[in-house]
Design an enzyme around this catalytic site. Structure first.
Site, PDB file in Angstrom:
ATOM      1  N   GLU A   1      -7.506   5.503  -5.841  1.00  0.00           N
ATOM      2  CA  GLU A   1      -8.202   5.696  -4.762  1.00  0.00           C
ATOM      3  C   GLU A   1      -9.339   6.423  -4.745  1.00  0.00           C
ATOM      4  O   GLU A   1      -9.526   7.569  -5.746  1.00  0.00           O
ATOM      5  CB  GLU A   1      -7.238   6.388  -3.836  1.00  0.00           C
ATOM      6  CG  GLU A   1      -5.981   5.760  -3.412  1.00  0.00           C
ATOM      7  CD  GLU A   1      -5.035   6.554  -2.326  1.00  0.00           C
ATOM      8  OE1 GLU A   1      -4.482   5.932  -1.683  1.00  0.00           O
ATOM      9  OE2 GLU A   1      -5.295   7.617  -2.260  1.00  0.00           O
TER      10      GLU A   1
ATOM     11  N   ALA B   1       2.251   3.194   1.217  1.00  0.00           N
ATOM     12  CA  ALA B   1       3.093   3.904   0.459  1.00  0.00           C
ATOM     13  C   ALA B   1       2.254   4.413  -0.861  1.00  0.00           C
ATOM     14  O   ALA B   1       1.567   5.653  -0.764  1.00  0.00           O
ATOM     15  CB  ALA B   1       4.191   3.180  -0.177  1.00  0.00           C
ATOM     16  N   ARG B   2       2.126   3.822  -1.693  1.00  0.00           N
ATOM     17  CA  ARG B   2       1.570   4.044  -3.132  1.00  0.00           C
ATOM     18  C   ARG B   2       0.698   2.916  -3.545  1.00  0.00           C
ATOM     19  O   ARG B   2       1.401   1.756  -3.609  1.00  0.00           O
ATOM     20  CB  ARG B   2       2.287   4.829  -4.161  1.00  0.00           C
ATOM     21  CG  ARG B   2       2.938   6.060  -3.709  1.00  0.00           C
ATOM     22  CD  ARG B   2       2.194   7.166  -3.663  1.00  0.00           C
ATOM     23  NE  ARG B   2       2.676   8.336  -3.353  1.00  0.00           N
ATOM     24  CZ  ARG B   2       2.591   9.153  -1.771  1.00  0.00           C
ATOM     25  NH1 ARG B   2       1.546   8.477  -1.155  1.00  0.00           N
ATOM     26  NH2 ARG B   2       3.058  10.221  -1.700  1.00  0.00           N
TER      27      ARG B   2
ATOM     28  N   HIS C   1      -6.196   5.990   3.184  1.00  0.00           N
ATOM     29  CA  HIS C   1      -5.143   6.664   3.198  1.00  0.00           C
ATOM     30  C   HIS C   1      -4.969   7.728   4.071  1.00  0.00           C
ATOM     31  O   HIS C   1      -4.769   9.022   4.062  1.00  0.00           O
ATOM     32  CB  HIS C   1      -5.075   7.454   1.612  1.00  0.00           C
ATOM     33  CG  HIS C   1      -3.803   8.117   1.215  1.00  0.00           C
ATOM     34  ND1 HIS C   1      -3.454   8.079  -0.175  1.00  0.00           N
ATOM     35  CD2 HIS C   1      -2.572   8.229   1.879  1.00  0.00           C
ATOM     36  CE1 HIS C   1      -2.200   8.538  -0.178  1.00  0.00           C
ATOM     37  NE2 HIS C   1      -1.540   8.597   1.184  1.00  0.00           N
ATOM     38  N   ILE C   2      -4.957   7.221   5.350  1.00  0.00           N
ATOM     39  CA  ILE C   2      -4.826   7.903   6.522  1.00  0.00           C
ATOM     40  C   ILE C   2      -3.770   7.629   7.276  1.00  0.00           C
ATOM     41  O   ILE C   2      -3.029   8.391   8.399  1.00  0.00           O
ATOM     42  CB  ILE C   2      -5.770   8.077   7.462  1.00  0.00           C
ATOM     43  CG1 ILE C   2      -6.086   6.427   8.014  1.00  0.00           C
ATOM     44  CG2 ILE C   2      -7.210   8.328   6.896  1.00  0.00           C
ATOM     45  CD1 ILE C   2      -7.141   6.144   9.145  1.00  0.00           C
TER      46      ILE C   2
ATOM     47  N   ASP D   1      16.018  -2.164  -0.843  1.00  0.00           N
ATOM     48  CA  ASP D   1      15.972  -0.876  -1.205  1.00  0.00           C
ATOM     49  C   ASP D   1      17.529  -0.828  -2.341  1.00  0.00           C
ATOM     50  O   ASP D   1      18.615  -1.120  -1.686  1.00  0.00           O
ATOM     51  CB  ASP D   1      16.106   0.126  -0.433  1.00  0.00           C
ATOM     52  CG  ASP D   1      15.936   1.686  -0.993  1.00  0.00           C
ATOM     53  OD1 ASP D   1      16.785   1.807  -2.089  1.00  0.00           O
ATOM     54  OD2 ASP D   1      15.393   2.337  -0.316  1.00  0.00           O
TER      55      ASP D   1
ATOM     56  N   ASP E   1      -3.608   0.939   2.855  1.00  0.00           N
ATOM     57  CA  ASP E   1      -3.979   2.336   3.183  1.00  0.00           C
ATOM     58  C   ASP E   1      -3.835   3.051   1.786  1.00  0.00           C
ATOM     59  O   ASP E   1      -4.697   4.147   1.838  1.00  0.00           O
ATOM     60  CB  ASP E   1      -2.869   2.952   4.104  1.00  0.00           C
ATOM     61  CG  ASP E   1      -3.322   4.500   4.577  1.00  0.00           C
ATOM     62  OD1 ASP E   1      -4.470   4.670   5.228  1.00  0.00           O
ATOM     63  OD2 ASP E   1      -2.603   5.301   4.404  1.00  0.00           O
TER      64      ASP E   1
END
Length: 177
Positions: A116, A87-88, A135-136, A27, A111
């Protein structure tokens, strides 16, 4: 290897604390001291991709994170590595990931995708080394109830004229999800 040390990335690092694993974190906004306080070692994205057995993505969707997981760093993943994205979807160059997955030496648990959901004929749906979820990840266990409670707590504080419980630092708006 944890990519992104915001709220979720830090929570993942804390959850890993009881286990005998080396924790790597990438990060650009995390200090060495903050990484050490999370019992993790701050590394470059390239070192994380090259050395981690599991890479889990927790970075925000920003112009600077678009396709941050790309052909060159996917090539660094070692045989048997697992890439997790909760995340994305835009963090990953999906065409490059499909090419790497077709080699059969890594796996992915996704996910989120971009877009999506993925098209009905998208390779993610047929590759045996891919697990897709709808996406859960944030809504498991008590996640949704917790989010609802937090929203109500913020609303109550606001109505009482109190400061926000979880304020957004506007100076960091370009680096948070």
């Amino acid at each position: 290897g944890v990519v992104g040390a915001g709220y979720v990335g830090r929570a993942v690092l804390r959850l890993l604390a009881p286990f005998d694993v080396n924790r790597l974190v990438y990060d650009p906004f995390l200090s060495e001291e903050a990484a050490a306080s999370l019992r993790a070692r701050k590394v470059s994205l390239e070192e994380l991709m090259r050395t981690a057995d599991v890479v889990t993505l927790h970075a925000p969707k920003l112009p600077t994170t678009y396709h941050m997981i790309n052909e060159s760093n996917l090539a660094l993943l070692k045989e048997g590595a697992l890439l997790i994205n909760t995340a994305r979807g835009s963090l990953i160059d999906e065409e490059a990931l499909v090419r790497r997955l077709k080699k059969g030496d890594i796996a992915a648990w996704l996910d989120v995708t971009d877009p999506e959901p993925p098209a009905a004929d998208h390779p993610f749906r047929s590759l045996e080394n891919v697990v897709l979820t709808p996406h859960i990840a944030g809504g498991v266990n008590n996640g949704r109830q917790r989010l609802g409670r937090l929203a109500l707590e913020e609303l109550r504080a606001h109505l009482k004229g109190e400061p926000p419980i979880y304020p957004v630092d506007l100076s960091r708006l370009d680096t948070i999800a």
